[in-house]
Design an enzyme around this catalytic site. Structure first.
Site, PDB file in Angstrom:
ATOM      1  N   GLU A 267       0.842  -1.207   0.000  1.00  0.00           N
ATOM      2  CA  GLU A 267       0.000   0.000   0.000  1.00  0.00           C
ATOM      3  C   GLU A 267       0.873   1.252   0.000  1.00  0.00           C
ATOM      4  OE1 GLU A 267      -3.044  -0.098   3.024  1.00  0.00           O
ATOM      5  OE2 GLU A 267      -3.396  -2.245   2.756  1.00  0.00           O
ATOM      6  N   ASP A 269       2.607   4.599  -0.160  1.00  0.00           N
ATOM      7  CA  ASP A 269       2.450   6.028  -0.446  1.00  0.00           C
ATOM      8  C   ASP A 269       3.387   6.774   0.493  1.00  0.00           C
ATOM      9  OD1 ASP A 269       0.877   5.722   1.882  1.00  0.00           O
ATOM     10  OD2 ASP A 269      -0.996   6.092   0.835  1.00  0.00           O
TER      11      ASP A 269
HETATM   12  O1  9MR Z   1      -8.037   3.659   0.914  1.00  0.00           O
HETATM   13  C1  9MR Z   1      -9.100   3.115   1.672  1.00  0.00           C
HETATM   14  C2  9MR Z   1     -10.150   4.159   1.927  1.00  0.00           C
HETATM   15  O2  9MR Z   1     -10.799   4.501   0.713  1.00  0.00           O
HETATM   16  C3  9MR Z   1     -11.145   3.652   2.936  1.00  0.00           C
HETATM   17  O3  9MR Z   1     -12.049   4.703   3.261  1.00  0.00           O
HETATM   18  C4  9MR Z   1     -10.435   3.152   4.150  1.00  0.00           C
HETATM   19  C5  9MR Z   1     -11.422   2.626   5.166  1.00  0.00           C
HETATM   20  O4  9MR Z   1     -10.815   2.326   6.364  1.00  0.00           O
HETATM   21  O5  9MR Z   1      -9.533   2.143   3.810  1.00  0.00           O
HETATM   22  C6  9MR Z   1      -8.528   2.611   2.975  1.00  0.00           C
HETATM   23  O6  9MR Z   1      -7.596   1.598   2.697  1.00  0.00           O
HETATM   24  C7  9MR Z   1      -6.914   1.055   3.823  1.00  0.00           C
HETATM   25  C8  9MR Z   1      -6.589  -0.379   3.533  1.00  0.00           C
HETATM   26  O7  9MR Z   1      -7.757  -1.066   3.194  1.00  0.00           O
HETATM   27  C9  9MR Z   1      -5.894  -1.056   4.691  1.00  0.00           C
HETATM   28  N1  9MR Z   1      -4.737  -0.315   5.105  1.00  0.00           N
HETATM   29  C10 9MR Z   1      -4.925   1.090   5.330  1.00  0.00           C
HETATM   30  C11 9MR Z   1      -5.575   1.745   4.118  1.00  0.00           C
HETATM   31  C12 9MR Z   1      -5.677   3.241   4.299  1.00  0.00           C
HETATM   32  O8  9MR Z   1      -6.542   3.532   5.342  1.00  0.00           O
END
Ligand code: 9MR
Length: 477
Positions: A267, A269
């Site tokens: 993930e 960034d």
């Molecule tokens: O990027 C995702 C965001 O759109 C959602 O609102 C969020 C909900 O908790 O989750 C984000 O993605 C997450 C990922 O699924 C797990 N690791 C952390 C990421 C960033 O929050």
């Protein structure tokens, strides 16, 4: 990848060996390949993928989808395969948006990273209200149903996400899932393996990028799983970073890889003024660990990021490449061809051989008989079946490096029948390596069909069914 001989000399030795071994074959090495111009192609040079988290709702945005198709060869659904999305009501499943992401991956020939089967966040309300054995059985049913639905489509699943606590204890996070019993993680991995035996099963977490209490807690769990035979294939390091990367990032990836699992940056960034340099460092760290099989950035343009206002991605809001993009691309291109003698090294896919496109994947023939005519199964080195292979110009099948089937001393002498599994896993194809250097289908006598023949084109191998039969050069020795 510990070798006493320097890479350049090893390469020269291999060239000489191959030259002697493969008299009459087309030159095996095509020379130094030009630098790749997209992230996916650059990563593929070392058998890795470069992916992005994708939102189904943005696929209709042409700037977004153009970059996606051009640059990335792996896709992770940002939200569409989470529990609240896929099972909004108990035992009633909705795969509409997840299927859109899977369809996008398939249509552009990208891998699909499934994300995430069990997580304490983004649970549907009905699950949040359950506990105890009722929740446990609902959790396992969820894993089974979703992994079964996507069976055959997913390269790797984040089976369990973020189950460890932050802080100094290195223990589990308290959650409704954890309160069903400490064995919930292994139960989830076992259920996922049963549902989709060919997907790599990953544990995924954040703040695990260096050696710290949390990553060590996870390390101990993975070691325990490996010791007890609990199925686990990979660990994901989210790598949401702010202007720097821990100095022991690579060492941390390597210690997990040394447990016998793949590692993936899942993930990525990075915020801050040092962004481009840190992106380069992270990329090089992955490239330095042979079982680091790929990198995923968590979104495409800065405006797509969950980190609003931090601009942590590789493309600006208009879709222009940032300095960070160039840093990543240059790092991927500077990796160069792998060590052709290293069985953990996946190959470039550009040197005239057929190779697996998965990092660390080489053909292996474990415990095989070496007598001529013996039927063997050819798996990759991690005993996985369905693999994608890269076809290049000189039409060889390699065990790894330049060890062609039949000449490697690994149980594949000329005339030995082998089984090469197709990419879809729907049939185990038996292939016969003939003494005249061709490979034919044992059952039908048909040869391999290569639908795309440009050098370094990524293809799937299957039995010929028409006129497009392709003959493969085999070893002469
Ligand atoms: O990027 C995702 C965001 O759109 C959602 O609102 C969020 C909900 O908790 O989750 C984000 O993605 C997450 C990922 O699924 C797990 N690791 C952390 C990421 C960033 O929050």
């Amino acid at each position: 990848m510990v070798h006493a001989i320097p890479r350049a000399r090893r390469a020269a030795t291999v060239l000489l060996t191959v030259g002697l071994m493969a008299v009459g074959l087309v030159s095996v090495f095509a020379g130094t390949a030009a630098a790749a111009t997209t992230l996916g192609a650059a990563a593929a040079q070392s058998g890795r993928y470069f992916g992005a988290a994708v939102a189904a709702g943005k696929l209709g945005d042409s700037t977004y989808s153009t970059i996606l198709r051009r640059e990335f060869n792996s896709i992770t659904p940002e939200n569409e395969m989470k529990w609240d999305a896929t099972e909004p009501n108990r035992n009633s499943f909705n795969y509409t948006n997840g299927d859109r992401i899977a369809g996008q991956a398939s249509s552009q020939g990208a891998r699909l990273r499934g994300h995430a089967l069990l997580w304490h966040q983004q649970q549907p309300g009905w699950a949040q209200s359950l506990s105890g054995s009722t929740l446990r059985s609902a959790m396992i049913n969820h894993v089974t149903q979703v992994a079964t639905h996507y069976r055959g489509q997913v390269y790797a699943w984040d089976v369990v996400n973020e189950a460890f606590a932050d802080g100094s204890g290195g223990g589990r996070r308290d959650s409704n899932l954890q309160r069903t019993g400490n064995d919930w993680i292994e139960a989830a991995f076992r259920a996922a393996r049963s549902a989709d035996p060919n997907a790599k099963l990953c544990y995924n977490d954040y703040n695990t990028d260096g050696v710290n209490a949390k990553s060590t807690g996870i390390y101990n769990m993975v070691a325990d799983f490996k010791n007890r035979g609990v199925p686990i294939d990979c660990v994901g390091f989210q790598s949401h970073l702010s202007n720097s990367v821990p100095g022991d990032y690579q060492a941390n990836l390597a210690r997990f890889a040394n447990l016998g699992v793949d590692v993936q940056i899942t993930e990525l960034d990075i915020s801050g003024s040092n962004q481009a340099a840190v992106y380069g460092n992270v990329t090089r760290a992955c490239l330095a660990v042979s079982r680091c099989t790929g990198i995923t950035v968590w979104g495409i343009r800065d405006s797509d990021s969950w980190r609003t206002g931090e601009n942590p991605l590789l493309f600006d809001n208009s879709g222009n490449k940032k300095a960070a993009y160039t840093a990543v691309l240059d790092a991927l291109n500077s990796a160069g061809p792998e060590d052709p003698e290293d069985p953990e090294d996946p190959g470039t896919g550009g040197s005239g051989n057929v190779r697996s496109t998965g990092a660390g994947r080489c053909l292996d023939v474990p415990n095989a008989s070496t007598s001529n005519g013996t039927q063997l199964q050819v798996y990759d080195c991690h005993t996985n079946a369905n693999q994608l292979w890269t076809y290049t110009s000189s039409k060889q099948l390699t065990v790894y490096g330049n060890k062609c089937l039949g000449a490697s001393g690994r149980g594949t002498t000329n005339g030995t029948a082998v089984v090469i599994w197709d990419c879809d896993g729907d049939s185990n194809q038996q292939w016969n390596l003939n003494s005249n250097g061709t490979v034919t289908n044992v059952q039908s006598g048909l040869c391999l069909d290569i639908p795309a023949t440009a050098n370094a084109t990524r293809v799937r191998l299957w039995a010929c069914s028409g006129s497009a039969n392709q003959q493969w050069s085999g070893p002469t020795g």
